[in-house]
Design a protein around this motif. Structure first.
Motif, PDB file in Angstrom:
ATOM      1  N   ALA A  24       0.830  -1.208   0.000  1.00  0.00           N
ATOM      2  CA  ALA A  24       0.000   0.000   0.000  1.00  0.00           C
ATOM      3  C   ALA A  24       0.858   1.250   0.000  1.00  0.00           C
ATOM      4  O   ALA A  24       0.602   2.206  -0.753  1.00  0.00           O
ATOM      5  N   ILE A  25       1.894   1.264   0.832  1.00  0.00           N
ATOM      6  CA  ILE A  25       2.793   2.418   0.908  1.00  0.00           C
ATOM      7  C   ILE A  25       3.516   2.612  -0.427  1.00  0.00           C
ATOM      8  O   ILE A  25       3.667   3.741  -0.914  1.00  0.00           O
ATOM      9  N   ALA A  26       3.970   1.502  -1.035  1.00  0.00           N
ATOM     10  CA  ALA A  26       4.682   1.590  -2.309  1.00  0.00           C
ATOM     11  C   ALA A  26       3.772   2.067  -3.438  1.00  0.00           C
ATOM     12  O   ALA A  26       4.176   2.880  -4.280  1.00  0.00           O
ATOM     13  N   LEU A  27       2.536   1.565  -3.485  1.00  0.00           N
ATOM     14  CA  LEU A  27       1.595   2.014  -4.512  1.00  0.00           C
ATOM     15  C   LEU A  27       1.282   3.499  -4.343  1.00  0.00           C
ATOM     16  O   LEU A  27       1.229   4.255  -5.322  1.00  0.00           O
ATOM     17  N   SER A  28       1.089   3.921  -3.104  1.00  0.00           N
ATOM     18  CA  SER A  28       0.797   5.325  -2.844  1.00  0.00           C
ATOM     19  C   SER A  28       1.951   6.208  -3.284  1.00  0.00           C
ATOM     20  O   SER A  28       1.750   7.267  -3.894  1.00  0.00           O
ATOM     21  N   ALA A  29       3.174   5.779  -3.021  1.00  0.00           N
ATOM     22  CA  ALA A  29       4.347   6.548  -3.440  1.00  0.00           C
ATOM     23  C   ALA A  29       4.448   6.637  -4.955  1.00  0.00           C
ATOM     24  O   ALA A  29       5.006   7.604  -5.494  1.00  0.00           O
ATOM     25  N   ALA A  30       3.888   5.637  -5.646  1.00  0.00           N
ATOM     26  CA  ALA A  30       3.904   5.628  -7.110  1.00  0.00           C
ATOM     27  C   ALA A  30       2.731   6.407  -7.714  1.00  0.00           C
ATOM     28  O   ALA A  30       2.572   6.433  -8.933  1.00  0.00           O
ATOM     29  N   GLY A  31       1.900   7.022  -6.869  1.00  0.00           N
ATOM     30  CA  GLY A  31       0.825   7.871  -7.357  1.00  0.00           C
ATOM     31  C   GLY A  31      -0.560   7.295  -7.257  1.00  0.00           C
ATOM     32  O   GLY A  31      -1.537   7.956  -7.641  1.00  0.00           O
ATOM     33  N   TRP A  32      -0.686   6.077  -6.745  1.00  0.00           N
ATOM     34  CA  TRP A  32      -1.994   5.446  -6.634  1.00  0.00           C
ATOM     35  C   TRP A  32      -2.761   6.009  -5.437  1.00  0.00           C
ATOM     36  O   TRP A  32      -2.170   6.348  -4.408  1.00  0.00           O
ATOM     37  N   VAL A  34      -5.334   4.637  -2.648  1.00  0.00           N
ATOM     38  CA  VAL A  34      -5.499   3.268  -2.156  1.00  0.00           C
ATOM     39  C   VAL A  34      -6.594   3.175  -1.102  1.00  0.00           C
ATOM     40  O   VAL A  34      -6.700   4.024  -0.210  1.00  0.00           O
ATOM     41  N   ALA A  35      -7.406   2.128  -1.227  1.00  0.00           N
ATOM     42  CA  ALA A  35      -8.383   1.759  -0.210  1.00  0.00           C
ATOM     43  C   ALA A  35      -7.789   0.618   0.601  1.00  0.00           C
ATOM     44  O   ALA A  35      -7.405  -0.418   0.043  1.00  0.00           O
ATOM     45  N   LEU A  36      -7.689   0.813   1.897  1.00  0.00           N
ATOM     46  CA  LEU A  36      -7.031  -0.127   2.799  1.00  0.00           C
ATOM     47  C   LEU A  36      -8.087  -0.904   3.564  1.00  0.00           C
ATOM     48  O   LEU A  36      -8.922  -0.314   4.251  1.00  0.00           O
ATOM     49  N   PHE A  37      -8.028  -2.232   3.479  1.00  0.00           N
ATOM     50  CA  PHE A  37      -9.054  -3.078   4.085  1.00  0.00           C
ATOM     51  C   PHE A  37      -8.413  -4.096   5.010  1.00  0.00           C
ATOM     52  O   PHE A  37      -7.392  -4.711   4.688  1.00  0.00           O
ATOM     53  N   CYS A  51       1.183   6.504   3.907  1.00  0.00           N
ATOM     54  CA  CYS A  51       0.913   6.652   2.478  1.00  0.00           C
ATOM     55  C   CYS A  51       0.983   8.117   2.074  1.00  0.00           C
ATOM     56  O   CYS A  51       0.451   8.987   2.776  1.00  0.00           O
ATOM     57  N   LYS A  52       1.608   8.395   0.937  1.00  0.00           N
ATOM     58  CA  LYS A  52       1.795   9.770   0.486  1.00  0.00           C
ATOM     59  C   LYS A  52       0.571  10.314  -0.237  1.00  0.00           C
ATOM     60  O   LYS A  52       0.382  11.528  -0.303  1.00  0.00           O
ATOM     61  N   ASN A  53      -0.231   9.439  -0.810  1.00  0.00           N
ATOM     62  CA  ASN A  53      -1.371   9.858  -1.608  1.00  0.00           C
ATOM     63  C   ASN A  53      -2.660   9.603  -0.827  1.00  0.00           C
ATOM     64  O   ASN A  53      -2.650   9.073   0.281  1.00  0.00           O
ATOM     65  N   GLU A  54      -3.780   9.956  -1.430  1.00  0.00           N
ATOM     66  CA  GLU A  54      -5.083   9.852  -0.776  1.00  0.00           C
ATOM     67  C   GLU A  54      -5.424   8.397  -0.453  1.00  0.00           C
ATOM     68  O   GLU A  54      -5.193   7.494  -1.258  1.00  0.00           O
ATOM     69  N   THR A  55      -5.995   8.169   0.730  1.00  0.00           N
ATOM     70  CA  THR A  55      -6.349   6.819   1.151  1.00  0.00           C
ATOM     71  C   THR A  55      -7.778   6.765   1.665  1.00  0.00           C
ATOM     72  O   THR A  55      -8.386   7.778   1.998  1.00  0.00           O
ATOM     73  N   LEU A  56      -8.286   5.542   1.740  1.00  0.00           N
ATOM     74  CA  LEU A  56      -9.565   5.244   2.375  1.00  0.00           C
ATOM     75  C   LEU A  56      -9.341   4.044   3.276  1.00  0.00           C
ATOM     76  O   LEU A  56      -8.760   3.044   2.843  1.00  0.00           O
ATOM     77  N   VAL A  57      -9.785   4.123   4.518  1.00  0.00           N
ATOM     78  CA  VAL A  57      -9.677   3.005   5.458  1.00  0.00           C
ATOM     79  C   VAL A  57     -11.053   2.389   5.656  1.00  0.00           C
ATOM     80  O   VAL A  57     -12.011   3.094   6.007  1.00  0.00           O
ATOM     81  N   VAL A  58     -11.159   1.098   5.405  1.00  0.00           N
ATOM     82  CA  VAL A  58     -12.409   0.359   5.610  1.00  0.00           C
ATOM     83  C   VAL A  58     -12.097  -0.860   6.475  1.00  0.00           C
ATOM     84  O   VAL A  58     -11.234  -1.665   6.126  1.00  0.00           O
ATOM     85  N   VAL A  59     -12.786  -0.980   7.589  1.00  0.00           N
ATOM     86  CA  VAL A  59     -12.557  -2.081   8.521  1.00  0.00           C
ATOM     87  C   VAL A  59     -13.557  -3.200   8.238  1.00  0.00           C
ATOM     88  O   VAL A  59     -14.764  -2.956   8.121  1.00  0.00           O
ATOM     89  N   GLY A  60     -13.069  -4.415   8.113  1.00  0.00           N
ATOM     90  CA  GLY A  60     -13.958  -5.544   7.873  1.00  0.00           C
ATOM     91  C   GLY A  60     -13.190  -6.821   7.638  1.00  0.00           C
ATOM     92  O   GLY A  60     -11.958  -6.855   7.702  1.00  0.00           O
ATOM     93  N   ASP A  61     -13.939  -7.878   7.362  1.00  0.00           N
ATOM     94  CA  ASP A  61     -13.395  -9.230   7.192  1.00  0.00           C
ATOM     95  C   ASP A  61     -13.639  -9.672   5.751  1.00  0.00           C
ATOM     96  O   ASP A  61     -14.772  -9.610   5.265  1.00  0.00           O
ATOM     97  N   VAL A  62     -12.595 -10.137   5.070  1.00  0.00           N
ATOM     98  CA  VAL A  62     -12.749 -10.550   3.668  1.00  0.00           C
ATOM     99  C   VAL A  62     -13.701 -11.727   3.515  1.00  0.00           C
ATOM    100  O   VAL A  62     -14.238 -11.956   2.426  1.00  0.00           O
ATOM    101  N   ALA A  63     -13.914 -12.482   4.579  1.00  0.00           N
ATOM    102  CA  ALA A  63     -14.806 -13.642   4.505  1.00  0.00           C
ATOM    103  C   ALA A  63     -16.261 -13.272   4.753  1.00  0.00           C
ATOM    104  O   ALA A  63     -17.135 -14.138   4.677  1.00  0.00           O
ATOM    105  N   ASP A  64     -16.528 -12.001   5.028  1.00  0.00           N
ATOM    106  CA  ASP A  64     -17.883 -11.528   5.293  1.00  0.00           C
ATOM    107  C   ASP A  64     -18.427 -10.833   4.049  1.00  0.00           C
ATOM    108  O   ASP A  64     -17.907  -9.795   3.631  1.00  0.00           O
ATOM    109  N   GLU A  65     -19.467 -11.393   3.458  1.00  0.00           N
ATOM    110  CA  GLU A  65     -19.998 -10.876   2.194  1.00  0.00           C
ATOM    111  C   GLU A  65     -20.441  -9.418   2.326  1.00  0.00           C
ATOM    112  O   GLU A  65     -20.211  -8.598   1.419  1.00  0.00           O
ATOM    113  N   GLY A  66     -21.066  -9.082   3.446  1.00  0.00           N
ATOM    114  CA  GLY A  66     -21.515  -7.711   3.652  1.00  0.00           C
ATOM    115  C   GLY A  66     -20.359  -6.736   3.778  1.00  0.00           C
ATOM    116  O   GLY A  66     -20.404  -5.618   3.229  1.00  0.00           O
ATOM    117  N   ASP A  67     -19.313  -7.129   4.504  1.00  0.00           N
ATOM    118  CA  ASP A  67     -18.136  -6.270   4.653  1.00  0.00           C
ATOM    119  C   ASP A  67     -17.474  -6.016   3.307  1.00  0.00           C
ATOM    120  O   ASP A  67     -17.039  -4.886   3.007  1.00  0.00           O
TER     121      ASP A  67
END
Length: 251
Positions: A24-32, A34-37, A51-67
């Motif tokens: 995430a840090i590397a992608l942000s430094a490259a101009g991306w 990033v949404a962090l989950f 991260c150097k660029n704009e980010t979004l933080v979303v808390v949840g579980d990848v195994a949860d369909e709603g999340d």
């Protein structure tokens, strides 16, 4: 040639630590952007601060369909599109003989490593097909274990073999829609999950020996490179490991 990635949008699962955080840090430094989950908000916020660029933080579980549905909805609401998904979140189980392995442990690994990859892939494909310009890239965090197992690793190995099938199916089904899919198979990156291998790892001959490790930054740099390629370029499989790792023959 690499595309201009400035202001492109990526979702990274498992972004609170290890390869997910470093990528995430590397992608942000490259101009991306990033949404962090992930499940640990404090650690996700720490990633966001680095991260150097704009980010979004979303808390949840990848195994949860709603999340997962909420993750993608919030990403589109904030950024307006999606260019890349890094299915990085993963887990393992204790190294137990098969006959001692509880079903609950097997299912936990299955839910994170495979079901989570499926849920996120499904949501990404919906967006990739519907947005203009059409298309996008998915990178799945596989493993050396998608090719050759370690002793007592049935849950992890089985799910990573299954991720290989998901990668190939996604690449095939996405072909007509400018959707590319890569599996990056990583061996002995020095992450919190794999750090124990440097102290000693069980070998097929029954011995326990320290193994060579590599800096996880090399993995992040590889992901950034693959993500920078145009979707017309398919990197189906990318294997990166510590040179001294006992992979060929597994010790």
């Amino acid at each position: 040639m690499a595309e201009n990635t400035h202001n492109k949008v990526a979702i990274i699962t498992g972004a609170s630590s290890g390869i997910g955080q470093t990528t995430a840090i590397a992608l942000s430094a490259a101009g991306w952007r990033v949404a962090l989950f992930g499940r640990r908000e404090v650690l996700l916020q720490d990633t966001a601060r680095q991260c150097k660029n704009e980010t979004l933080v979303v808390v949840g579980d990848v195994a949860d369909e709603g999340d997962v549905a909420r993750l993608f909805a919030e990403t589109i609401n904030k950024f307006g599109r999606l260019d890349m998904l890094f299915n990085n979140a993963g887990t393992g189980a204790p190294a137990l003989p098969l006959e001692e392995l509880p079903l609950s442990l097997f299912q936990k690994v299955l839910n994170t490593n495979l079901i989570g990859t499926f849920l996120c892939t499904r949501e990404a494909v919906k967006i990739f097909k519907s947005q203009t310009p059409q298309g996008g890239r998915i990178i799945n965090n596989g493993s050396i274990s998608a090719h050759t197992p370690r002793p007592h690793s049935a849950p992890y190995t089985a799910t990573k073999h299954a991720v290989s099938g998901m990668t190939k199916s996604t690449a095939l089904d996405g072909r007509a829609f400018n959707i590319s899919c890569t599996q990056i198979d990583i061996g002995n990156a020095h992450t919190p999950m794999a750090a124990r291998l440097a102290a000693g790892a069980l070998q097929p001959d029954g011995s326990t020996r320290p193994e060579a490790m590599m800096d996880q930054q090399h993995v992040a740099d590889a992901v950034v490179h693959i993500a920078s390629l145009p979707n017309e370029v398919q990197v189906l499989q990318f294997m990166i490991m510590a040179t001294g790792m006992p992979f060929v023959g597994r010790g």
